[in-house]
Scaffold this active site. Structure first.
Site, PDB file in Angstrom:
ATOM      1  CG  HIS A   1      -5.731  -9.398   1.587  1.00 40.29           C
ATOM      2  ND1 HIS A   1      -6.000  -9.832   0.338  1.00 40.29           N
ATOM      3  CD2 HIS A   1      -5.810  -8.022   1.516  1.00 40.29           C
ATOM      4  CE1 HIS A   1      -6.192  -8.680  -0.475  1.00 40.29           C
ATOM      5  NE2 HIS A   1      -5.871  -7.646   0.273  1.00 40.29           N
TER       6      HIS A   1
ATOM      7  CG  HIS B   1      -4.729   0.575  -3.548  1.00 35.79           C
ATOM      8  ND1 HIS B   1      -4.244   0.322  -2.542  1.00 35.79           N
ATOM      9  CD2 HIS B   1      -5.913  -0.743  -3.634  1.00 35.79           C
ATOM     10  CE1 HIS B   1      -4.482  -0.582  -1.762  1.00 35.79           C
ATOM     11  NE2 HIS B   1      -5.634  -1.178  -2.341  1.00 35.79           N
TER      12      HIS B   1
ATOM     13  CE  LYS C   1      -6.345  -0.891   4.877  1.00 32.47           C
ATOM     14  NZ  LYS C   1      -7.582  -1.041   4.132  1.00 32.47           N
TER      15      LYS C   1
ATOM     16  CE1 TYR D   1      -6.479  -7.720  -6.816  1.00 30.73           C
ATOM     17  CE2 TYR D   1      -6.474  -8.824  -4.671  1.00 30.73           C
ATOM     18  CZ  TYR D   1      -6.172  -7.506  -5.238  1.00 30.73           C
ATOM     19  OH  TYR D   1      -5.993  -6.628  -4.811  1.00 30.73           O
TER      20      TYR D   1
ATOM     21  NE  ARG E   1      -3.580  -2.277   3.058  1.00 33.67           N
ATOM     22  CZ  ARG E   1      -3.208  -3.378   3.244  1.00 33.67           C
ATOM     23  NH1 ARG E   1      -1.825  -3.614   4.112  1.00 33.67           N
ATOM     24  NH2 ARG E   1      -4.058  -4.465   3.356  1.00 33.67           N
TER      25      ARG E   1
ATOM     26  NE  ARG F   1      -2.969  -3.829  -1.088  1.00 30.15           N
ATOM     27  CZ  ARG F   1      -2.323  -4.645  -0.152  1.00 30.15           C
ATOM     28  NH1 ARG F   1      -1.136  -4.745  -0.267  1.00 30.15           N
ATOM     29  NH2 ARG F   1      -3.098  -5.171   0.577  1.00 30.15           N
TER      30      ARG F   1
END
Length: 299
Positions: A271, A245, A177, A280, A154, A248
């Site tokens: 994730h 983004h 995150k 994806y 990110r 990414r």
């Protein structure tokens, strides 16, 4: 017990959620509890929350919808309410079966929009050679974009690196995150881009200072990279979806298209849930059919 502060403290301390995420929960739930205060005629204590019925929550969501909120926002609010009740049940034994069965509006799945392989290469090359730009700034921008595409970072993660990350390691430790730490392998092209920038950067890249600097030596503002992408996509004729983004997204999509394991991509992206990564698979279904046909024993 003051329910909302206790729940937000749990999200911060135990779940280690990002500050903005906790603030979003706080905003959603403060409105909900204020509604209950009027609707139920009492302070929303754990005992009162246990007595809330599904029709009460539907009445609240209907009120918010009349304010013009979208289906996606209403679904998010319901998700916040359910999270509060799950915590009340686990931490304080305050169960409410009706809440768990509530369903919000369906949210259409939005597929990520990655750039192509050629576009990713062109973006990095053009950033490095942008006219009327000092060479070290071009090298800096190319290094940042290389981290987004070559490492799946990110933009906030790339700009969180410090001088301690030079020379660039083969395995980069990233805090993502919610404070989650992951290890990201850096391919030679990414490490080379970082080293080119570090060698000509006019500022001292000390261990406790940001690796990527602005023109006056301060930490690089992410808006400058967003502006760079805006200029580059106009020059290269790319759509508005070609954002930082999107690089990414391209990292994940191109790995998947070349046969990478979905679990490995989940780990590389940081994730928490595989379902987040599975989005994806909707981008290149033809490639997945080819992999299935080649790998299935009965194919």
């Amino acid at each position: 017990m003051d329910v909302l502060p206790a729940f937000l403290d749990y999200l911060t301390r135990e779940r280690r959620m990002a500050t903005k995420t906790v603030e979003a929960y706080g905003s959603d739930l403060s409105f909900f509890l204020a509604f209950l205060r009027v609707h139920m005629g009492a302070e929303p204590s754990p005992a009162l929350l246990a007595d809330v019925r599904a029709r009460d929550i539907r009445a609240y969501l209907a009120e918010r919808r009349r304010e013009g909120l979208s289906d996606a926002t209403v679904a998010r609010i319901l998700s916040s309410i359910k999270a509060l009740y799950r915590w009340l049940d686990r931490a304080h034994g305050v169960g409410n079966a009706e809440v768990g069965y509530l369903q919000g509006p369906r949210r259409p799945q939005r597929l990520p929009r990655p750039v192509s392989i050629d576009a990713a290469k062109d973006l990095i090359s053009e950033a490095e050679n942008e006219p009327d730009q000092e060479p070290w700034i071009g090298a800096r921008d190319a290094a940042v974009l290389s981290l987004l595409y070559g490492g799946g970072l990110r933009i906030s993660e790339a700009l969180s690196l410090t001088g301690a990350d030079v020379p660039a390691p083969e395995r980069l430790r990233i805090k993502g995150k919610g404070g989650k730490v992951r290890i990201v392998p850096l391919i030679p092209a990414v490490r080379d881009a970082i080293h080119v920038y570090a060698d000509i950067c006019p500022w001292a890249l000390t261990r406790d200072k940001p690796l990527f600097r602005g023109a006056k030596g301060g930490a690089l503002n992410p808006r400058l990279i967003q502006g760079l992408m805006q200029r580059m996509r106009a020059y290269l004729g790319l759509p508005d979806t070609a954002t930082p983004h999107a690089l990414r997204h391209a990292f994940a999509t191109h790995l998947l298209a070349n046969g990478a394991d979905l679990r490995a991509i989940q780990t590389l992206l940081g994730h928490a849930s595989l379902s987040t990564t599975q989005v994806y698979t909707g981008i290149d279904s033809s490639r997945l059919r080819e992999v299935h046909a080649a790998a299935h024993p009965r194919a």
